[in-house]
Design an enzyme around this catalytic site. Structure first.
Site, mmCIF file in Angstrom:
data_model
loop_
_atom_site.group_PDB
_atom_site.id
_atom_site.type_symbol
_atom_site.label_atom_id
_atom_site.label_comp_id
_atom_site.label_asym_id
_atom_site.label_seq_id
_atom_site.Cartn_x
_atom_site.Cartn_y
_atom_site.Cartn_z
ATOM 1 N N ASP A 288 0.557 -1.297 0.292
ATOM 2 C CA ASP A 288 -0.041 -0.108 0.429
ATOM 3 C C ASP A 288 1.056 1.236 0.172
ATOM 4 O O ASP A 288 1.605 1.550 0.904
ATOM 5 C CB ASP A 288 -0.658 -0.102 1.217
ATOM 6 C CG ASP A 288 -2.110 1.298 1.247
ATOM 7 O OD1 ASP A 288 -1.254 1.994 0.762
ATOM 8 O OD2 ASP A 288 -3.121 0.867 2.132
ATOM 9 N N SER B 229 -1.684 14.381 -14.989
ATOM 10 C CA SER B 229 -2.584 13.776 -15.861
ATOM 11 C C SER B 229 -2.538 15.873 -16.050
ATOM 12 O O SER B 229 -2.107 16.398 -15.311
ATOM 13 C CB SER B 229 -4.071 14.238 -13.987
ATOM 14 O OG SER B 229 -5.364 14.568 -15.226
ATOM 15 N N TYR C 270 -8.470 16.700 -6.075
ATOM 16 C CA TYR C 270 -7.754 16.075 -7.210
ATOM 17 C C TYR C 270 -7.022 16.662 -7.935
ATOM 18 O O TYR C 270 -5.818 16.538 -8.483
ATOM 19 C CB TYR C 270 -8.314 15.034 -7.963
ATOM 20 C CG TYR C 270 -8.244 14.121 -9.115
ATOM 21 C CD1 TYR C 270 -7.722 12.635 -8.677
ATOM 22 C CD2 TYR C 270 -8.393 15.017 -10.720
ATOM 23 C CE1 TYR C 270 -6.870 12.490 -9.783
ATOM 24 C CE2 TYR C 270 -7.444 13.883 -11.356
ATOM 25 C CZ TYR C 270 -6.588 12.753 -11.165
ATOM 26 O OH TYR C 270 -6.220 11.714 -12.138
ATOM 27 N N LYS D 58 -2.726 16.506 -8.053
ATOM 28 C CA LYS D 58 -2.142 16.778 -9.797
ATOM 29 C C LYS D 58 -1.533 17.414 -9.453
ATOM 30 O O LYS D 58 -0.225 17.430 -10.246
ATOM 31 C CB LYS D 58 -3.319 16.063 -10.419
ATOM 32 C CG LYS D 58 -3.639 14.983 -10.720
ATOM 33 C CD LYS D 58 -2.371 13.562 -10.832
ATOM 34 C CE LYS D 58 -3.327 12.331 -10.807
ATOM 35 N NZ LYS D 58 -1.772 11.567 -10.750
#
Ligand SMILES: NC(=O)c1ccc[n+]([C@@H]2O[C@H](COP(=O)([O-])OP(=O)(O)OC[C@H]3O[C@@H](n4cnc5c(N)ncnc54)[C@H](OP(=O)(O)O)[C@@H]3O)[C@@H](O)[C@H]2O)c1
Length: 249
Positions: A63, A143, A158, A162
């Protein structure tokens, strides 16, 4: 890509989507690939699919949000393969929730996975790369969301996570440059790719319909981009590569 044949790559989030495609491409190109994720069964499935390729896939359960798992994974690499030459920081998550009143636990998990885990994994990989002649390539799977905030509902942290990846790639490049290091750093920024992560858009019915009709890349398109940036000669550093599906907004 020939000069990477027989070298060692460490790919996070290799159990599915983009990470699995990158791992497969690198094994096809003759690398020893350590694939890390939480779902060991998925990693083992991939290992059996890749048995007849020139390289080898080594599944390793970890993990990435647990620092001790990352440290143990690199101890395994040191013990079994000696070093690492390529790091692909790909593991990432997106979970739908409102930034205004959503659960902090979701914000924390996204930042832990997309930002902190990436920095810790990079630090551990660099130790081995520097011990081994200061050669290597660090690739962050970023991204288009890392460069521009667009009007997409429920994306909470999010975009911020990024954007942090964009900053971390450039900070690392400058830190390594200051030391005269030969290690290269690339931020790879895909648009929409057909993988499980885009199910996070299903939480908004209208958005889900838009996403369903939108043009999408295949995970293999991103794997080919990884092969391209790795394959450039050592004096060439692709620092940022944006890949959008043709016809996307
Ligand atoms: N798909 C897109 O449209 C798109 C666009 C731009 C950027 N990206 C980026 O591409 C990367 C890969 O995403 P994807 O699209 O391939 O999504 P995906 O199919 O959902 O795959 C995500 C991968 O990350 C792994 N992962 C998540 N949390 C982890 C953890 N705590 N520890 C270890 N592994 C973990 C998952 O493995 P386990 O669940 O087995 O742990 C899985 O292998 C992400 O960084 C994402 O932000 C995706």
């Amino acid at each position: 890509m020939n000069r990477w044949c027989g070298k060692v790559a460490f790919v996070t989030g290799a159990s599915a989507g983009i990470g699995a495609a990158i791992a497969a491409k690198l094994v096809e190109d003759g690398l020893q690939v350590v694939g890390v994720a939480r779902r060991l069964d998925k990693l083992q499935e991939l290992a059996s699919k890749l048995q007849n390729f020139p390289g080898k896939f080594h599944p390793l359960q970890a993990d990435v949000t647990a620092e001790e798992d990352i440290i143990k994974a690199f101890e395994w690499v040191r013990g079994h393969l000696g070093t690492v030459h390529v790091l692909v920081n790909n593991a990432g998550i997106a979970k739908p929730a409102s930034l205004i009143d959503g659960p902090s636990e979701i914000f924390r998990k996204i930042l832990d996975t997309n930002v902190l885990a990436l920095t810790i994994t990079t630090k551990e990989a660099l130790k081995l790369m520097r011990e081994n002649g200061d050669e290597g390539h660090v690739i962050h799977v970023n991204s288009v969301a890392g460069h521009r905030v667009t009007d997409v509902p429920l994306m909470n942290v999010y975009f911020a996570s990024k954007h942090a990846v964009t900053a971390l790639a450039e900070t690392l490049r400058l830190d390594l440059r200051r030391e005269g290091s030969k290690i290269r750093v690339t931020s790879l920024s895909p648009g929409l790719v057909e993988t499980d992560i885009i199910r996070c858009f299903d939480a908004d019915e209208q958005l889900a319909k838009v996403i369903e009709l939108a043009p999408k890349l295949h995970p293999e398109d991103i794997a080919n981009a990884v092969a391209y940036v790795l394959g450039t000669p050592p004096h060439v550093q692709v620092t940022e590569l944006t890949i959008r599906p043709t016809g996307s907004l």
